[in-house]
Enzyme design. Structure first.
Site, short mmCIF file in Angstrom:
data_model
loop_
_atom_site.label_atom_id
_atom_site.label_comp_id
_atom_site.label_asym_id
_atom_site.label_seq_id
_atom_site.Cartn_x
_atom_site.Cartn_y
_atom_site.Cartn_z
N ASP A 1 0.81 -1.22 0.00
CA ASP A 1 0.00 0.00 0.00
C ASP A 1 0.84 1.27 0.00
O ASP A 1 0.59 2.18 -0.79
CB ASP A 1 -0.95 0.01 1.20
N ARG B 1 2.41 4.48 16.99
CA ARG B 1 1.96 5.59 16.13
C ARG B 1 2.48 6.95 16.58
O ARG B 1 2.95 7.73 15.75
CB ARG B 1 0.44 5.61 16.01
N SER C 1 -4.45 -8.42 7.86
CA SER C 1 -3.77 -7.15 8.03
C SER C 1 -2.95 -7.24 9.30
O SER C 1 -3.49 -7.53 10.37
CB SER C 1 -4.81 -6.02 8.13
N1 ARG Z 1 -6.77 -2.90 16.82
C1 ARG Z 1 -5.42 -2.62 17.17
C2 ARG Z 1 -5.29 -1.17 17.51
O1 ARG Z 1 -6.13 -0.40 17.18
C3 ARG Z 1 -4.44 -3.09 16.14
C4 ARG Z 1 -4.37 -2.29 14.89
C5 ARG Z 1 -3.43 -2.95 13.97
N2 ARG Z 1 -3.21 -2.22 12.77
C6 ARG Z 1 -3.19 -2.80 11.57
N3 ARG Z 1 -2.96 -2.02 10.56
N4 ARG Z 1 -3.38 -4.07 11.40
O2 ARG Z 1 -4.34 -0.77 18.11
#
Ligand code: ARG
Length: 421
Positions: free
Chosen positions: A23, A104, A184
């Site tokens: 992506d 993040r 993912s």
């Molecule tokens: N649900 C988790 C969170 O919000 C994991 C997110 C994982 N991200 C991904 N792009 N698969 O922290």
């Protein structure tokens, strides 16, 4: 718009959080086609493993980035993001150790640094418009650099998975394309998150191929016993061998992962209102939190420990909900930090069959007093003073019971149990 006086677009390139995957590789060319602006790629290593950073950097350039930077942020991530989470025993909804939620804000910080360095007005990320990560990136960025714009090519420029695959094939991008990538995945040194695919049917149990950081806890090797030394809430040695925070997490990922510790399969409440199925693996995080909690039981004063539970929950919710750089999170950090003053000592941990269990505690600054606790000789606790203590402690209970008797109410369970005529 840029506040810099750059007359041409290519002087205001978009700074893209680049993972090296499909992506974000396509996003480089896609952003350029759709906005006419160059892309500068930034790949931040938070211990996700996999490819060499230099390979990722070259791929970004091969995909059309005008510049590409890589940042080894593993030590920084472990020390400044995972350790605060450990001190807060942070588990969102009692289960999720905030793997993606922790990375993040750090990635955002590095994007901002690059944007400022090269005079860019815009940062971009590869998140969809349905998840938490877009919120975390953008709220983090706006918290530290309110002058910057954010762009999500997937959400804002209609870069769907199918479009990305077609684009990558048509432009012969040096990236693997497959239409049936089942999951993912986001991973870093604190853990691994897996979603989508057949897991979206909640009745489907995870299959073996979902897991990478952990071996099957149903077939564990012999129990693994280790001693973790903490200094003010942070692991500083494992089995007397000095470790950095990063090494501590890595070592426990290996050893707890081999025992299947830290598999988590939950239905989770996202910030955007969606409930989602999430499978996590966080062997190091789960083992460290277990040990850290055990040491806090010994070293924290009772009321402080009780109150900290509430703070921990709020801390985890704030970090999950994109508030890493918020004033409240900062205030709670100060509280948590203050509680860690005496969280020093050693915990013996046994890792086996999916569990990390504390089996021994010792601390030079613990509040456990053997002579007070013992039922054997050496007892220094004056049991006779408990009588007066209970008289006063039970005073209100006595008043309530007397009133109930006066008013003819059933005031105790014994009354409730009495036969009704
Ligand atoms: N649900 C988790 C969170 O919000 C994991 C997110 C994982 N991200 C991904 N792009 N698969 O922290």
């Amino acid at each position: 718009m840029s506040t810099h006086n750059d007359p041409v677009d290519h002087a205001d390139p978009v700074v893209l959080a680049y993972s090296g995957g499909l992506d974000t590789s396509v996003a480089i060319g896609w952003i350029r086609e759709r906005t006419g602006r160059d892309v500068v790629a930034v790949a931040v290593d938070v211990g996700q493993g996999g490819e060499d950073l230099e390979v990722i950097r070259r791929r970004a350039l091969d995909c059309g980035a005008v510049r590409a930077y890589v940042v080894d942020a593993r030590e920084e991530f472990a020390s400044d993001y995972c350790m605060p989470a450990l001190k807060a025993n942070a588990l969102y909804e009692g289960a999720y150790p905030l793997v993606s939620a922790l990375s993040r804000p750090l990635i955002a910080k590095h994007l901002v640094a690059t944007a400022r360095q090269i005079g860019s007005s815009t940062v971009a990320h590869g998140c969809t418009g349905k998840g938490n990560d877009q919120v975390r990136f953008e709220v983090s960025i706006t918290s530290i650099a309110p002058e910057l714009q954010c762009l999500s090519p997937v959400r804002d420029l209609a870069l769907t998975r199918d479009v990305a695959i077609d684009y990558a094939v048509a432009h012969r991008l040096p990236i693997e394309t497959t239409r049936h990538n089942p999951f993912s995945i986001d991973q870093n040194v604190w853990g691994r998150a897996v979603e989508t695919g057949f897991l979206e049917d909640l009745w489907n149990a995870p299959t073996k191929d979902v897991y990478v950081y952990t071996d099957d806890p149903a077939y564990p090797p012999v129990p693994d016993e280790l001693i973790i030394t903490f200094d003010t809430g942070v692991p500083v040695a494992i089995d007397s061998e000095g470790v950095t925070p990063l090494e501590a997490v890595q070592e426990l990922n290996r050893r707890a992962g081999a025992q299947g510790v830290g598999r988590i399969d939950v239905v989770e409440d996202r910030l955007v209102g969606i409930k989602s199925r999430e499978v996590y693996e966080a062997p190091g995080a789960v083992a460290l939190i277990e040990a850290h909690r055990a040491l806090e039981a010994l070293t924290l004063e009772r009321l402080q420990r009780r109150f900290k539970r509430h703070v921990e929950q709020t801390w985890a919710e704030l970090v999950y909900e994109a508030q890493w750089y918020s004033p409240l999170k900062e205030s709670l950090d100060a509280f948590v930090e203050d509680t860690q003053r005496y969280v020093s000592g050693e915990v013996r941990l046994v890792l086996h069959g999916g569990r990390a269990t504390a089996t021994g505690w010792r601390s030079p600054v613990g509040l456990y007093d053997f002579n007070l606790a013992t039922y054997d000789t050496g007892d220094t606790f004056d049991q006779s003073s408990s009588r007066g203590f209970i008289d006063i402690y039970g005073l209100q209970s006595r008043l309530v019971a007397a009133r109930a008797a006066r008013e003819g109410q059933a005031g105790t369970t014994q009354d409730d149990a009495a036969p009704v005529s």
